[in-house]
Design an enzyme around this catalytic site. Structure first.
Site, PDB file in Angstrom:
ATOM      1  N   VAL A  13     -23.060  -9.362   3.930  1.00 53.65           N
ATOM      2  CA  VAL A  13     -24.120  -8.298   3.907  1.00 53.65           C
ATOM      3  C   VAL A  13     -23.969  -7.710   2.531  1.00 53.65           C
ATOM      4  CG1 VAL A  13     -24.896  -6.149   4.365  1.00 53.65           C
ATOM      5  CG2 VAL A  13     -24.355  -8.415   6.536  1.00 53.65           C
ATOM      6  N   GLY A  15     -22.279  -8.605  -0.326  1.00 54.34           N
ATOM      7  CA  GLY A  15     -22.815  -9.453  -1.700  1.00 54.34           C
ATOM      8  C   GLY A  15     -23.711  -9.372  -1.383  1.00 54.34           C
ATOM      9  N   VAL A  75     -14.649 -10.918  -1.256  1.00 55.02           N
ATOM     10  CA  VAL A  75     -14.371 -11.989  -0.375  1.00 55.02           C
ATOM     11  C   VAL A  75     -12.862 -11.255   0.861  1.00 55.02           C
ATOM     12  CG1 VAL A  75     -14.404 -14.073  -1.367  1.00 55.02           C
ATOM     13  CG2 VAL A  75     -11.852 -12.701  -1.656  1.00 55.02           C
ATOM     14  N   SER A 129     -18.088   2.092  -1.728  1.00 48.45           N
ATOM     15  CA  SER A 129     -18.542   2.877  -0.636  1.00 48.45           C
ATOM     16  C   SER A 129     -20.151   3.489  -0.859  1.00 48.45           C
ATOM     17  CB  SER A 129     -17.448   4.379  -0.985  1.00 48.45           C
ATOM     18  OG  SER A 129     -18.315   4.824   0.119  1.00 48.45           O
ATOM     19  N   LYS A 183      -9.917   4.154  -3.693  1.00 52.69           N
ATOM     20  CA  LYS A 183     -10.729   3.610  -1.689  1.00 52.69           C
ATOM     21  C   LYS A 183     -10.172   4.157  -0.620  1.00 52.69           C
ATOM     22  CE  LYS A 183     -14.299   2.088  -0.107  1.00 52.69           C
ATOM     23  NZ  LYS A 183     -14.026   1.952   1.089  1.00 52.69           N
ATOM     24  N   GLU A 190     -12.252   9.264   4.760  1.00 50.69           N
ATOM     25  CA  GLU A 190     -13.365   8.812   6.200  1.00 50.69           C
ATOM     26  C   GLU A 190     -13.221   9.175   8.045  1.00 50.69           C
ATOM     27  OE1 GLU A 190     -15.762   5.007   7.157  1.00 50.69           O
ATOM     28  OE2 GLU A 190     -15.950   5.341   4.715  1.00 50.69           O
ATOM     29  N   ARG A 289      -8.327   5.941  17.302  1.00 55.53           N
ATOM     30  CA  ARG A 289      -8.521   5.551  17.173  1.00 55.53           C
ATOM     31  C   ARG A 289      -7.054   4.289  17.430  1.00 55.53           C
ATOM     32  NH1 ARG A 289     -12.022   3.340  11.979  1.00 55.53           N
ATOM     33  NH2 ARG A 289     -13.129   5.917  11.646  1.00 55.53           N
ATOM     34  N   ARG A 449      21.853  17.778  11.468  1.00 54.20           N
ATOM     35  CA  ARG A 449      22.216  17.055  10.710  1.00 54.20           C
ATOM     36  C   ARG A 449      23.572  16.605  10.544  1.00 54.20           C
ATOM     37  NH1 ARG A 449      19.447  15.904   6.256  1.00 54.20           N
ATOM     38  NH2 ARG A 449      19.425  14.003   6.552  1.00 54.20           N
TER      39      ARG A 449
END
Length: 471
Positions: A13, A15, A75, A129, A183, A190, A289, A449
């Site tokens: 879609v 492309g 791709v 985007s 990106k 996003e 998510r 530590r």
């Protein structure tokens, strides 16, 4: 026969829409797809009557392009990109240019730029985007590689990109994998904003008892403000307003609550951890998510723990735009953008990207998924102070923090008492509180530590590293 200006590999879609975009803007094109039947289907359908031809084989595809050849590969990221480069390279000549328009890992792009440039080919890693609609009508594009390679495509991408008042939403981002890194961070931001809006929806439903239409009305009001006007708020309103054609109920309530991801959010968090940059709001969104995917486990576990029965607390009213909740969402969105900008600042130093942050703010203002009115403020902030260490220290954003922090605290504390998870909102509160606290309790961590591992510590009253025999 004249040769095509532009070549595209991969008729998914995105492309398809990108090549239609190029053709509409005056660039004749040739396309190739792994299955020729897909190419034929496209040319007989959406590509019919366009200045686009199809090639059955890659040698035919390469031969149909004018020189220097400009080939956009759409791709799947990873090995498929390397495989395509290996197949195409013997067919190319000096000066030809490959563009990877997928969501590739930026370190892979760094390697490919070096390999291809050493063989006298150009290589651009370009984040795109805007989804399918943006690809067709004008996306935001983030190309990185050598400046010479960018110069070879500048005329093409300037015409294809979304247009805003201060120019096309594309710029030369920087060398190597800079375009794909920007990106990746874009996608992390996003993730954050999507989860912030999901938490607001959950609170309005479970605490205020609003239905989809009432929530959509609130979002419409938010979208009319400078601070929250954005593409993501706009489509959230659409999603909440849409009814299920089968039942007539809110369609969103019929959707399984398990969110997918394609890896870029994970790459953002991994990069932040490797570079030592805190991105808690973005990380919380990624983690939400991942946890949502454990749906069978969550369903089985719910009866085992008694949580408060949605204790009521003040979220505001639809008439006032759910004011405290609106404040909370504004600050969380600011935090998501700010954490992304801080991560890009660190990457720019580590990799000598020389990123132009006002330009990044500008090219995100149109076409892309995180486009928002707030980006003008971000653009202005970095134009005023290029080395701004934290977006919240800019005067305009600092004023937002001061005015809206009580609303964020009210929402997070109320949600905690009501047993409602708000990972992005609560992480944002912790982030702001920590960022504006001069002394944090990690002095005790350093003591521990040193106690168990002799890792040493620094003192507040003198220079040097010290060790104590604590036991």
């Amino acid at each position: 026969m004249s040769k095509a200006h532009f070549g595209l590999i991969g008729l998914g879609v995105m492309g398809e829409n990108l090549v239609l975009n190029a053709e509409r803007n005056g660039f004749s094109s040739v396309v190739w797809n792994r299955t020729f039947a897909k190419t034929q289907e496209f040319l007989a359908g959406r590509g019919a009557g366009k200045d686009i031809i199809g090639a059955k084989t890659l040698p035919e595809f390469v031969a149909a392009l004018e020189r220097p050849r400009r080939i956009l590969m759409m791709v799947k990221a990873g090995q498929p990109v390397d495989d395509m480069i290996a197949t195409l390279s013997p067919l190319l000549e000096e000066g030809d240019l490959l563009i990877d328009g997928g969501n590739s890992l930026y370190t892979d792009t760094e390697r490919r730029v070096q390999e291809l440039e050493s063989r006298s080919f150009g290589y651009i890693g370009m984040g795109v985007s805007g989804g399918a609609k943006g690809a067709l009508e004008g996306p935001s594009m983030m190309p990185g590689g050598t400046r010479t390679a960018y110069d070879a495509i500048e005329g093409l991408v300037n015409r294809m990109a979304a247009q805003v008042v201060d120019g096309p939403c594309v710029t030369y981002v920087g060398p190597g994998g800079a375009g794909h890194f920007v990106k990746t961070v874009h996608n992390g931001i996003e993730y954050g904003i999507e989860q912030i809006l999901a938490e607001a929806y959950d609170l309005m439903k479970r605490v205020a008892g609003l239905d989809g239409t009432a929530m959509a009305d609130v979002l419409a009001g938010w979208n009319a403000t400078e601070e929250l006007s954005s593409f993501l708020v706009e489509i959230t309103e659409v999603c909440l307003r849409t009814k299920d054609p089968l039942s007539g109920n809110d369609l969103v309530e019929q959707i399984v609550d398990a969110a997918g991801q394609k890896g870029t959010g994970l790459w953002t968090v991994e990069s932040a951890l490797n570079m030592g940059v805190p991105v808690p709001t973005i990380y919380a969104a990624l983690n939400a998510r991942v946890l949502s995917s454990q749906r069978p486990q969550r369903i089985a576990a719910e009866p085992l723990l008694t949580l408060p029965a949605g204790l009521p607390f003040d979220l505001g009213t639809p008439a006032d735009g759910m004011s405290p909740l609106q404040d909370a969402c504004i600050l969380a969105c600011i935090a998501s953008y700010g954490q992304g900008m801080a991560l890009m600042q660190e990457a720019s130093k580590l990799h000598d990207y020389n990123l132009n942050f006002p330009e990044i703010g500008r090219i995100w203002k149109g076409g892309c998924i995180i486009r928002a009115r707030l980006l003008q403020r971000i653009q202005d902030a970095y134009a005023f102070r290029a080395d701004l260490p934290n977006l919240m220290l800019d005067p305009w954003f600092l004023d937002q923090v001061r005015r809206r922090l009580p609303g964020l605290r009210q929402v997070v504390s109320g949600a905690a008492l009501a047993g409602i998870p708000v990972p992005c909102l609560s992480s944002t509160l912790d982030y702001i509180s920590s960022s504006f606290t001069a002394r944090l309790p990690q002095n005790l961590v350093q003591a521990m530590r040193d106690c168990f591992g002799s890792h040493t510590y620094e003192r507040t009253d003198r220079e040097g590293n010290f060790h104590t025999e604590w036991l």
